[in-house]
Structure formats: C-alpha cells, structure tokens
Design a protein around this motif. Structure first.
Motif, PDB file in Angstrom:
ATOM      1  N   ARG A 167      34.563  14.183  71.573  1.00 32.28           N
ATOM      2  CA  ARG A 167      34.922  14.657  73.180  1.00 32.28           C
ATOM      3  C   ARG A 167      34.658  16.209  73.211  1.00 32.28           C
ATOM      4  O   ARG A 167      35.102  16.830  74.162  1.00 32.28           O
ATOM      5  N   LEU A 168      34.177  16.856  72.173  1.00 32.51           N
ATOM      6  CA  LEU A 168      33.964  18.199  72.327  1.00 32.51           C
ATOM      7  C   LEU A 168      32.571  18.204  73.295  1.00 32.51           C
ATOM      8  O   LEU A 168      31.808  17.636  73.469  1.00 32.51           O
ATOM      9  N   PRO A 169      32.771  19.406  74.087  1.00 29.01           N
ATOM     10  CA  PRO A 169      31.664  19.906  74.931  1.00 29.01           C
ATOM     11  C   PRO A 169      30.202  20.021  74.271  1.00 29.01           C
ATOM     12  O   PRO A 169      30.324  20.614  73.059  1.00 29.01           O
ATOM     13  N   LYS A 170      29.491  19.481  74.840  1.00 30.42           N
ATOM     14  CA  LYS A 170      28.028  19.395  74.008  1.00 30.42           C
ATOM     15  C   LYS A 170      27.315  20.758  74.609  1.00 30.42           C
ATOM     16  O   LYS A 170      26.923  21.075  75.783  1.00 30.42           O
ATOM     17  N   ALA A 171      26.775  21.325  73.892  1.00 33.84           N
ATOM     18  CA  ALA A 171      26.005  22.478  73.907  1.00 33.84           C
ATOM     19  C   ALA A 171      24.588  22.205  73.821  1.00 33.84           C
ATOM     20  O   ALA A 171      24.233  20.773  73.998  1.00 33.84           O
ATOM     21  N   GLU A 172      23.471  22.997  73.750  1.00 35.88           N
ATOM     22  CA  GLU A 172      22.133  22.577  73.657  1.00 35.88           C
ATOM     23  C   GLU A 172      21.821  21.575  72.614  1.00 35.88           C
ATOM     24  O   GLU A 172      21.174  20.702  72.552  1.00 35.88           O
ATOM     25  N   TYR A 173      22.599  21.855  71.301  1.00 32.97           N
ATOM     26  CA  TYR A 173      22.377  20.951  69.965  1.00 32.97           C
ATOM     27  C   TYR A 173      23.715  20.347  69.900  1.00 32.97           C
ATOM     28  O   TYR A 173      24.112  20.281  68.559  1.00 32.97           O
ATOM     29  N   GLY A 174      24.670  20.175  70.863  1.00 31.61           N
ATOM     30  CA  GLY A 174      25.828  19.767  70.638  1.00 31.61           C
ATOM     31  C   GLY A 174      25.863  18.260  69.892  1.00 31.61           C
ATOM     32  O   GLY A 174      26.789  18.127  68.950  1.00 31.61           O
ATOM     33  N   GLU A 175      24.997  17.519  70.153  1.00 33.88           N
ATOM     34  CA  GLU A 175      25.054  16.178  69.382  1.00 33.88           C
ATOM     35  C   GLU A 175      24.760  16.491  67.939  1.00 33.88           C
ATOM     36  O   GLU A 175      25.253  15.721  67.224  1.00 33.88           O
ATOM     37  N   CYS A 176      23.883  17.295  67.787  1.00 37.73           N
ATOM     38  CA  CYS A 176      23.530  17.618  66.254  1.00 37.73           C
ATOM     39  C   CYS A 176      24.919  18.110  65.470  1.00 37.73           C
ATOM     40  O   CYS A 176      25.180  17.653  64.476  1.00 37.73           O
ATOM     41  N   ALA A 177      25.584  18.971  66.379  1.00 39.73           N
ATOM     42  CA  ALA A 177      26.717  19.657  65.557  1.00 39.73           C
ATOM     43  C   ALA A 177      27.825  18.550  65.431  1.00 39.73           C
ATOM     44  O   ALA A 177      28.686  18.357  64.512  1.00 39.73           O
ATOM     45  N   GLN A 178      27.794  17.595  66.628  1.00 40.80           N
ATOM     46  CA  GLN A 178      28.843  16.392  66.458  1.00 40.80           C
ATOM     47  C   GLN A 178      28.400  15.326  65.206  1.00 40.80           C
ATOM     48  O   GLN A 178      29.581  15.261  64.380  1.00 40.80           O
ATOM     49  N   ARG A 179      27.294  15.380  64.855  1.00 39.48           N
ATOM     50  CA  ARG A 179      26.865  14.338  63.915  1.00 39.48           C
ATOM     51  C   ARG A 179      27.473  15.236  62.487  1.00 39.48           C
ATOM     52  O   ARG A 179      27.746  14.425  61.506  1.00 39.48           O
ATOM     53  N   SER A 180      27.113  16.434  62.254  1.00 38.13           N
ATOM     54  CA  SER A 180      27.173  17.090  61.256  1.00 38.13           C
ATOM     55  C   SER A 180      28.784  17.192  61.085  1.00 38.13           C
ATOM     56  O   SER A 180      29.229  16.951  59.665  1.00 38.13           O
ATOM     57  N   ILE A 181      29.670  17.535  61.906  1.00 38.62           N
ATOM     58  CA  ILE A 181      31.076  17.415  61.860  1.00 38.62           C
ATOM     59  C   ILE A 181      31.451  16.103  61.431  1.00 38.62           C
ATOM     60  O   ILE A 181      32.336  15.943  60.479  1.00 38.62           O
ATOM     61  N   SER A 182      31.076  15.105  62.105  1.00 38.85           N
ATOM     62  CA  SER A 182      31.431  13.689  61.664  1.00 38.85           C
ATOM     63  C   SER A 182      30.977  13.341  60.447  1.00 38.85           C
ATOM     64  O   SER A 182      32.107  12.956  59.632  1.00 38.85           O
ATOM     65  N   ILE A 183      30.075  13.573  59.884  1.00 41.89           N
ATOM     66  CA  ILE A 183      29.416  13.551  58.454  1.00 41.89           C
ATOM     67  C   ILE A 183      30.676  14.026  57.460  1.00 41.89           C
ATOM     68  O   ILE A 183      30.813  13.695  56.425  1.00 41.89           O
TER      69      ILE A 183
END
Length: 182
Positions: A67-83
């Motif tokens: 649910r964090l706001p997505k920046a240009e590479y937000g999905e990449c950051a979300q995946r890294s945080i999730s892992i």
C-alpha cells in the motif's frame, strides 16, 4: 542496459543474495538451510513458529508494503522490502526462540564455566565438516561439554576435540593436560 522489467527482477534477487550473505553467511547456505538442513534444529515447535512468522510477514507485506505509494521504481522497492521481511522475520522469530531455549537449558545444566555464542553467529559458522566451532561450551565438575541445537542439549566432548574448542584456562584450573603432552 537493463530495462525496467529487468530491474524489477534483478534488484529483488540481489536483495535476496545480500540478505542471504548477511543472515546465513552465503546464498548457498540460505538454500541449504531452507531445503536440506531444516531438521538440524531440535527445538520443539520451531517449524510452527516459522510458519506463524511467515503469516505475519505476509500480513505486513499485504497490509503495509503493498500500500506504499509507488515511485518510478516503486514496484522494485516493494519486492525488495517484501523479500527482506520474508527472510528476516522467520529467522528472527526462530533465532530468538532457539536462543532462549539454549540459555534456559544451560542454566538448568548448572555448569561451573560456560561460554555461549549467539544463534546468529551459529548460522554463519555451523555446520562445518571439521567442527572447530561451538554454539556453546561448558565445564561441569571438570568434564567438558558442548551444545547441540539438533539435540537441544549438552553433550560430553571427546578428549581429541575438547582442547581445540574450549579455553585452555579451564583445563589449567581443572589440572587436565592434553593427551598429546602426557
């Protein structure tokens, strides 16, 4: 140059490798603990705790991270945080649990002398083919012992090993001489 779709895959994978090195001492060890060495921890119900922590990890990722706001590479950051959450949380839960059980068992054992290494250090150093690393060592009534996470208890050290892994001061205090000096 990697396209965005490639970065979305590579960066989370690099995150997993980085965490594997930090937490387990290497990516191969991360895979080995997950796939082959799961039976090497004899703590009761540790697997239930690991599953519980994975459920909590999922809830954190689903309710907060996604649910964090997505920046240009937000999905990449979300995946890294999730892992990161899925690797760190189960290891933390099980590690704290194993650490508490070890400390309680050693306190009940009532050794005369003792040293204990953190569970996290044990993840980096054990298992090894030639075991010169102890999770914990103790001396009780001038008999040397070591800790086993598999048995979740102390075991008596062989004379051929004890001089390599326990402090020499303990042997001096007990008047024990190495077999090769007699």
């Amino acid at each position: 140059m990697l396209k965005r779709s490639g970065i979305k895959t590579v960066v989370p994978f690099l995150t997993l490798i980085f965490l594997s090195i930090i937490v387990f001492g290497g990516f191969g060890r991360f895979l080995a603990f997950g796939l082959f060495w799961g039976n090497r921890l004899g703590a009761p119900y540790w697997f239930v705790l690991a599953i519980f922590s994975l459920v909590i990890s999922y809830l954190i990722v689903y309710l907060i991270v996604l649910r964090l706001p997505k920046a240009e590479y937000g999905e990449c950051a979300q995946r890294s945080i999730s892992i990161s959450i899925f690797v760190i949380l189960p290891v933390a839960f099980v590690g704290i649990y194993a650490e508490v059980l070890r400390r309680q068992a050693i306190a009940e054992f009532e050794p005369d002398r003792v040293f204990q290494n953190l569970f996290w250090v044990s993840l980096h150093n054990a298992p090894r083919d030639w075991q010169f690393y102890l999770h914990a060592g103790a001396m009780k009534d001038c008999v040397p012992y070591a800790w086993s996470y598999r048995a979740m208890g102390m075991y008596e050290l062989k004379e051929s090993v004890m001089f390599n892994v326990l402090p020499s001061k303990w042997f001096d205090e007990c008047g024990i001489k190495p077999y090769y000096l007699e």
